[in-house]
Design an enzyme around this catalytic site. Structure first.
Site, PDB file in Angstrom:
ATOM      1  N   LYS A  46       0.809  -1.226   0.000  1.00 36.43           N
ATOM      2  CA  LYS A  46       0.000   0.000   0.000  1.00 36.43           C
ATOM      3  C   LYS A  46       0.840   1.273   0.000  1.00 36.43           C
ATOM      4  O   LYS A  46       0.358   2.331  -0.381  1.00 36.43           O
ATOM      5  CB  LYS A  46      -0.956   0.015   1.208  1.00 36.43           C
ATOM      6  CG  LYS A  46      -2.098  -0.967   1.063  1.00 36.43           C
ATOM      7  CD  LYS A  46      -3.191  -0.716   2.084  1.00 36.43           C
ATOM      8  CE  LYS A  46      -4.355  -1.653   1.837  1.00 36.43           C
ATOM      9  NZ  LYS A  46      -5.357  -1.610   2.895  1.00 36.43           N
ATOM     10  N   LYS A 100      -5.182 -11.160  -5.959  1.00 36.83           N
ATOM     11  CA  LYS A 100      -6.314 -11.347  -5.040  1.00 36.83           C
ATOM     12  C   LYS A 100      -7.474 -10.440  -5.450  1.00 36.83           C
ATOM     13  O   LYS A 100      -7.257  -9.302  -5.873  1.00 36.83           O
ATOM     14  CB  LYS A 100      -5.817 -10.959  -3.640  1.00 36.83           C
ATOM     15  CG  LYS A 100      -6.787 -11.168  -2.532  1.00 36.83           C
ATOM     16  CD  LYS A 100      -6.300 -10.487  -1.254  1.00 36.83           C
ATOM     17  CE  LYS A 100      -6.497  -9.000  -1.303  1.00 36.83           C
ATOM     18  NZ  LYS A 100      -6.361  -8.295  -0.041  1.00 36.83           N
ATOM     19  N   LYS A 127     -11.582  -5.207  -2.732  1.00 34.44           N
ATOM     20  CA  LYS A 127     -12.627  -4.176  -2.843  1.00 34.44           C
ATOM     21  C   LYS A 127     -12.039  -2.826  -3.226  1.00 34.44           C
ATOM     22  O   LYS A 127     -12.761  -1.934  -3.652  1.00 34.44           O
ATOM     23  CB  LYS A 127     -13.459  -4.077  -1.559  1.00 34.44           C
ATOM     24  CG  LYS A 127     -12.699  -3.793  -0.250  1.00 34.44           C
ATOM     25  CD  LYS A 127     -13.678  -3.544   0.902  1.00 34.44           C
ATOM     26  CE  LYS A 127     -13.390  -4.260   2.196  1.00 34.44           C
ATOM     27  NZ  LYS A 127     -12.176  -3.945   2.932  1.00 34.44           N
TER      28      LYS A 127
HETATM   29  P1  TYM Z   1     -10.500  -6.360   4.901  1.00 33.79           P
HETATM   30  O1  TYM Z   1     -11.536  -5.341   5.226  1.00 33.79           O
HETATM   31  O2  TYM Z   1      -9.534  -6.064   3.806  1.00 33.79           O
HETATM   32  O3  TYM Z   1     -11.196  -7.729   4.527  1.00 33.79           O
HETATM   33  C1  TYM Z   1     -12.182  -8.316   5.342  1.00 33.79           C
HETATM   34  C2  TYM Z   1     -12.023  -9.826   5.359  1.00 33.79           C
HETATM   35  O4  TYM Z   1     -12.149 -10.357   4.020  1.00 33.79           O
HETATM   36  C3  TYM Z   1     -11.036 -11.200   3.732  1.00 33.79           C
HETATM   37  N1  TYM Z   1     -10.742 -11.112   2.296  1.00 33.79           N
HETATM   38  C4  TYM Z   1     -10.683 -12.163   1.470  1.00 33.79           C
HETATM   39  N2  TYM Z   1     -10.863 -13.476   1.676  1.00 33.79           N
HETATM   40  C5  TYM Z   1     -10.740 -14.293   0.599  1.00 33.79           C
HETATM   41  N3  TYM Z   1     -10.453 -13.851  -0.654  1.00 33.79           N
HETATM   42  C6  TYM Z   1     -10.271 -12.541  -0.899  1.00 33.79           C
HETATM   43  N4  TYM Z   1     -10.000 -12.113  -2.126  1.00 33.79           N
HETATM   44  C7  TYM Z   1     -10.391 -11.631   0.195  1.00 33.79           C
HETATM   45  N5  TYM Z   1     -10.287 -10.275   0.296  1.00 33.79           N
HETATM   46  C8  TYM Z   1     -10.502  -9.981   1.594  1.00 33.79           C
HETATM   47  C9  TYM Z   1      -9.906 -10.629   4.576  1.00 33.79           C
HETATM   48  O5  TYM Z   1      -8.881 -11.593   4.770  1.00 33.79           O
HETATM   49  C10 TYM Z   1     -10.626 -10.269   5.850  1.00 33.79           C
HETATM   50  O6  TYM Z   1     -10.775 -11.395   6.679  1.00 33.79           O
HETATM   51  N6  TYM Z   1      -7.071  -5.829   8.493  1.00 33.79           N
HETATM   52  C11 TYM Z   1      -8.375  -6.383   8.185  1.00 33.79           C
HETATM   53  C12 TYM Z   1      -9.478  -5.859   9.074  1.00 33.79           C
HETATM   54  C13 TYM Z   1      -9.236  -6.025  10.531  1.00 33.79           C
HETATM   55  C14 TYM Z   1      -9.323  -7.241  11.263  1.00 33.79           C
HETATM   56  C15 TYM Z   1      -9.064  -6.886  12.610  1.00 33.79           C
HETATM   57  C16 TYM Z   1      -9.590  -8.563  10.892  1.00 33.79           C
HETATM   58  C17 TYM Z   1      -8.927  -5.038  11.419  1.00 33.79           C
HETATM   59  N7  TYM Z   1      -8.848  -5.558  12.668  1.00 33.79           N
HETATM   60  C18 TYM Z   1      -9.047  -7.855  13.634  1.00 33.79           C
HETATM   61  C19 TYM Z   1      -9.567  -9.526  11.910  1.00 33.79           C
HETATM   62  C20 TYM Z   1      -9.310  -9.177  13.243  1.00 33.79           C
HETATM   63  C21 TYM Z   1      -8.739  -6.009   6.758  1.00 33.79           C
HETATM   64  O7  TYM Z   1      -8.265  -5.052   6.225  1.00 33.79           O
HETATM   65  O8  TYM Z   1      -9.715  -6.778   6.199  1.00 33.79           O
END
Ligand code: TYM
Length: 328
Positions: A111, A192, A195
């Site tokens: 990023k 991957k 969003k």
């Molecule tokens: P975020 O908002 O990017 O994504 C949310 C969840 O979706 C999963 N994910 C995917 N799984 C499979 N294939 C994909 N292409 C894909 N894209 C996204 C992510 O792995 C995630 O589980 N840092 C985290 C948010 C966060 C968090 C936390 C998660 C903040 N604090 C504490 C768990 C525990 C994030 O940016 O997810």
């Protein structure tokens, strides 16, 4: 008793990758333990956000949790910024984290690459994530594969903290599915699905209408062989479509491979569109049913109260261990 915590950033329209990798697991796990599902709005601020848009999206993610089947009577749904202990523990944990370990985070590297100015929040993001998880004495963290490194860091920080200050923090385990933990971009199956990616054709939004996603599926990049086989290494495109199909239709990949033996990619793609129309259609209908914003705010208010009680107790333990003065 399992204690489950996970979060999703309100930083774009949620995709079927978010659903299959994370939210689908949230729904299954809410029956197996005490679950906390957070909308991590503070994390979204690490990149510029339009304030009105952020407010709208934060509620929308909570509404999507409900539409996907998270039950507020079973799981606690809340916004991260409503529980101030997240930011506070985030700071305390920064004081036991090393710049060296943050420099190694691949998401940060991706990023920040090529940017001349990077906000400090983007850099310390994983420490806030560690705080999210550790505040709830979490045992299991359901996430997609891309969050694995952040959870490993969380474990390292917690172990270091306990080594210095005693047995204060619970060490969490990542809960990453063997299958579907990494849904790939439709227009480039080496990447991957995300969003926040620029290319619209790379992803399908959970709330997207069929006339938009039909084209994306039909145009999804596959290979020249026209042979339906599950082989993510050699045939990432068709394997990705098989994964999506299998998870939405609840049919094992092997059965799909048998069913489509000798048929071309076009047939499979057309059927996948139908499966998505049905499954996403149901989520979209439920999304509309949960559109009462006053009721949604009630759920979020109740969720924050419940979360705060747990978070406060952990934070007090941490403060006591670190030597901060608290009045009895
Ligand atoms: P975020 O908002 O990017 O994504 C949310 C969840 O979706 C999963 N994910 C995917 N799984 C499979 N294939 C994909 N292409 C894909 N894209 C996204 C992510 O792995 C995630 O589980 N840092 C985290 C948010 C966060 C968090 C936390 C998660 C903040 N604090 C504490 C768990 C525990 C994030 O940016 O997810």
């Amino acid at each position: 008793m399992k204690r489950i915590f996970s979060g999703v950033q309100p930083s774009g329209n949620l995709t079927i990758g978010n659903y299959l990798g994370a939210i689908k697991q949230f729904v299954e796990l809410q029956n197996e333990g005490d679950a906390f599902y957070c909308v991590v709005d503070l994390h979204a601020l690490t990149v510029p956000q339009d304030p009105d848009e952020l407010r709208k999206r934060s509620r929308e993610i909570a509404q999507l949790y409900l539409a996907c089947g998270v039950d507020p009577d079973k799981a606690t749904i809340f916004l991260q910024s409503h529980v101030k202990e997240h930011a506070e523990l985030g700071w305390l944990l920064q004081c036991v984290s090393y710049t060296g370990e943050l420099n190694r985070m691949t998401q940060y590297k991706d990023k920040s690459e090529g940017k001349s100015a990077v906000h400090v929040g983007l850099y310390t993001y994983p420490v806030l994530m560690a705080a999210d998880i550790l505040l709830y004495d979490t045992t299991h963290v359901p996430v997609g594969d891309d969050q694995k490194q952040h959870i490993e860091l969380t474990r390292d920080i917690a172990e270091r903290f306990n080594g210095r200050y005693g047995d204060v923090l619970v060490i969490p385990e990542p809960q990453i599915q063997e299958f579907g933990a990494r849904i790939m971009a439709l227009d480039d199956p080496e990447k991957k699905m995300s969003k926040s990616a620029e290319s619209e054709g790379s992803r399908i939004g959970i709330l997207e209408p069929p006339e938009r996603f039909r084209k994306k599926i039909m145009r999804a990049v596959t290979d020249a062989e026209n042979e339906i086989r599950f082989d993510p290494e050699k045939k990432p495109g068709i394997s990705n479509l098989l994964t999506i199909y299998s998870m939405f239709a609840d049919v094992p990949v092997e059965s799909l491979v048998e069913r489509y033996a000798g048929q071309g990619y076009g047939t499979l793609k057309k059927d996948l569109v139908e499966v998505l129309e049905d499954k996403l259609g149901k989520i979209q209908q439920r999304f509309v049913q949960f559109d009462d914003q006053a009721e949604l705010d009630n759920i979020l208010r109740r969720g924050a109260e419940k979360a705060r009680a747990v978070a406060e107790a952990t934070l007090n333990r941490v403060k006591d261990a670190m030597g901060l003065v608290r009045f009895g």
